[in-house]
Design a protein around this motif. Structure first.
Motif, PDB file in Angstrom:
ATOM      1  N   LYS A 249      -1.364   8.826   8.724  1.00 33.31           N
ATOM      2  CA  LYS A 249      -0.097   8.190   8.389  1.00 33.31           C
ATOM      3  C   LYS A 249      -0.201   6.707   8.730  1.00 33.31           C
ATOM      4  CE  LYS A 249       3.048  12.140   8.817  1.00 33.31           C
ATOM      5  NZ  LYS A 249       4.287  12.663   9.440  1.00 33.31           N
ATOM      6  N   SER A 250      -0.621   5.924   7.748  1.00 29.79           N
ATOM      7  CA  SER A 250      -0.809   4.496   7.978  1.00 29.79           C
ATOM      8  C   SER A 250      -0.855   3.755   6.653  1.00 29.79           C
ATOM      9  CB  SER A 250      -2.112   4.239   8.753  1.00 29.79           C
ATOM     10  OG  SER A 250      -3.242   4.653   7.983  1.00 29.79           O
ATOM     11  N   TYR A 251      -0.461   2.503   6.707  1.00 32.12           N
ATOM     12  CA  TYR A 251      -0.642   1.623   5.558  1.00 32.12           C
ATOM     13  C   TYR A 251      -0.933   0.228   6.085  1.00 32.12           C
ATOM     14  CZ  TYR A 251      -0.041  -1.057   1.342  1.00 32.12           C
ATOM     15  OH  TYR A 251      -0.267  -1.914   0.300  1.00 32.12           O
ATOM     16  N   HIS A 252      -2.088  -0.324   5.672  1.00 35.80           N
ATOM     17  CA  HIS A 252      -2.527  -1.609   6.206  1.00 35.80           C
ATOM     18  C   HIS A 252      -2.716  -2.688   5.144  1.00 35.80           C
ATOM     19  CE1 HIS A 252      -2.984   0.180  10.152  1.00 35.80           C
ATOM     20  NE2 HIS A 252      -3.682   1.165   9.611  1.00 35.80           N
ATOM     21  N   GLY A 253      -2.467  -2.363   3.876  1.00 32.80           N
ATOM     22  CA  GLY A 253      -2.586  -3.385   2.851  1.00 32.80           C
ATOM     23  C   GLY A 253      -3.215  -2.857   1.578  1.00 32.80           C
ATOM     24  N   ILE A 254      -3.145  -3.650   0.503  1.00 33.87           N
ATOM     25  CA  ILE A 254      -3.485  -3.166  -0.829  1.00 33.87           C
ATOM     26  C   ILE A 254      -4.865  -3.601  -1.310  1.00 33.87           C
ATOM     27  CG2 ILE A 254      -2.549  -5.054  -2.216  1.00 33.87           C
ATOM     28  CD1 ILE A 254      -2.006  -1.245  -2.771  1.00 33.87           C
ATOM     29  N   THR A 255      -5.547  -4.518  -0.621  1.00 29.87           N
ATOM     30  CA  THR A 255      -6.919  -4.851  -1.010  1.00 29.87           C
ATOM     31  C   THR A 255      -7.848  -3.718  -0.591  1.00 29.87           C
ATOM     32  OG1 THR A 255      -7.223  -6.062   1.053  1.00 29.87           O
ATOM     33  CG2 THR A 255      -6.577  -7.348  -0.877  1.00 29.87           C
ATOM     34  N   MET A 256      -9.079  -3.718  -1.106  1.00 24.03           N
ATOM     35  CA  MET A 256      -9.952  -2.565  -0.915  1.00 24.03           C
ATOM     36  C   MET A 256     -10.283  -2.302   0.560  1.00 24.03           C
ATOM     37  SD  MET A 256     -10.308  -1.086  -3.728  1.00 24.03           S
ATOM     38  CE  MET A 256     -10.337  -1.271  -5.502  1.00 24.03           C
TER      39      MET A 256
END
Length: 420
Positions: free
Chosen positions: A130-137
């Motif tokens: 459960k995490s989101y750190h950004g949209i770049t690869m």
């Protein structure tokens, strides 16, 4: 239409102006910004202290390329962030343009730190499902946000993600899972553990128990693993403290901040680090291999410093704490009236609630009803696996007053009633 919006098949109303906690569309309708955009506009819109300052800065210095010049604006902002950091531990700042770039830079610095220390094999990361750190690869590789990963899964690094439940599993089980993941990869290969103090888009203001970060930092130190705190959403006042990690009394080695740093008035983010992290790089190659054309942009840095000044001068952290407690109490009251609201959580003005995942489409329906009623809220995911589109974040500007807070809650209840 030539401009690409997120939903290619939707016709968007145009925003025409904004003031305080309100945005006005092209027809003059007002929308209360109950999410600060993407949990960003901490000072609201068209702030009376900020606009004249930005105009004055434009007459002084707009842009210099960081490989050619330093600027007083960047140096002053870095100094202020050092002074605000827990125990003045984050002594150095690397400025970029977005939270995603700050995470990418944090990853690079962590890898380079170990290279400079003679351990080039430490290139892996551990994170949480459960995490989101950004949209770049790179940042997306760290993220467990299934909905944002799925199209690019074949191209992403497969870092092991911790799946223990932050709310329902024991701390002992969570630490044991972390130790097992380290053993599986091999501590000699891991550069850093990366975590949001509170999980935002991927967890709806989800937070661990009080001892969690102290325990995890101790494990990191034992195995020579850096701790990177992703404070892009939680940092610089959003949770009622300057840094979200202050709630857990634990210091990270590297910290990414964004969103509230520029408060929506300028694109800026930063990767902050301790002396421990920078020292071997400075002594070794003497160069951090990262950066962007607009890194350290003087106008953005000056704007961000003024944002921090205003937050401090106007005692807005106190307002964040008080209005956050008021909203949380009201959300609990709404939960009793509307069973579709199953979970309420949050700190400061980073509030969230999860809707019943069994009622498909409820999140989109509620967001649309709020929009029609003149309230903007922010979608998040929730559920046991972090894949249910059932979360909502309530994160208004730090400047919101009592009557505006009551208006927000009234529009939210009206929308819940219409959806029930």
């Amino acid at each position: 239409m030539h401009n690409i919006q997120p939903n290619l098949n939707k016709t968007y109303l145009k925003a025409a102006s904004a003031k305080g906690v309100y945005i006005y569309d092209e027809n003059g309708k007002a929308y209360l910004d109950g999410s600060s955009g993407a949990v960003t506009c901490s000072l609201g819109h068209s702030h009376e202290k900020l606009l004249p300052f930005i105009k004055k800065q434009l007459d002084k210095l707009q842009f210099v390329y960081r490989s050619q010049f330093a600027s007083e604006e960047a140096e002053q902002l870095a100094t202020r962030l050092y002074e605000l950091s827990p125990d003045k531990s984050l002594t150095h700042s690397f400025f970029v343009n977005s939270g995603t770039e700050a995470i990418e830079t944090a990853m690079k610095i962590a890898i380079q730190y170990w290279q400079e220390n003679g351990k080039p094999e430490k290139t892996h990361f551990t994170t949480r499902k459960k995490s989101y750190h950004g949209i770049t690869m790179g940042a997306l590789s760290l993220s467990g946000h299934a909905l944002r990963r799925q199209r690019f899964e074949a191209m992403l690094e497969k870092y092991p993600a911790l799946s223990a439940d932050l709310e329902n599993d024991s701390l002992e089980d969570q630490v044991a899972e972390f130790e097992k993941a380290i053993d599986t990869i091999g501590p000699s290969k891991i550069a850093a553990f990366v975590a949001e103090p509170m999980v935002g888009a991927a967890g709806t203001a989800l937070a661990p128990v009080n001892e969690y970060y102290a325990c995890f930092k101790a494990v990191c130190d034992k195995h020579e693993i850096l701790f990177i705190a992703d404070e892009v959403m939680t940092g610089l006042g959003r949770t009622g403290t300057w840094f979200g990690m202050e709630h857990w009394g634990t210091q990270a080695d590297i910290v990414a901040v964004g969103k509230s740093l520029g408060a929506g008035y300028a694109p800026i983010a930063a990767t902050l680090m301790t002396d421990k992290v920078l020292a071997p790089i400075k002594k070794g190659s003497g160069l951090i291999m990262s950066g962007h054309t607009y890194s350290g942009h003087p106008l953005s840095c000056a704007t961000a410093l003024k944002v921090l000044d205003i937050v401090e001068e106007d005692d807005l952290l106190d307002n964040v704490i008080k209005k956050g407690a008021y909203i949380k109490s009201a959300l609990y009251d709404l939960q009793k009236k509307y069973p579709v609201m199953q979970i309420v959580r949050g700190k400061g003005l980073m509030m969230g609630f999860e809707l019943d995942p069994a009622i498909k489409g409820m999140q989109a329906k509620l967001i649309e009803h709020c929009y029609q009623n003149g309230l903007l809220i922010y979608p998040a995911v929730g559920g046991k696996e972090g894949t249910d589109e059932n979360g909502v974040l309530i994160s208004p500007p730090f400047t919101i007053n009592k009557s505006e807070t009551d208006e927000l809650l009234g529009k939210l209840e009206q929308s819940l009633k219409e959806c029930s």
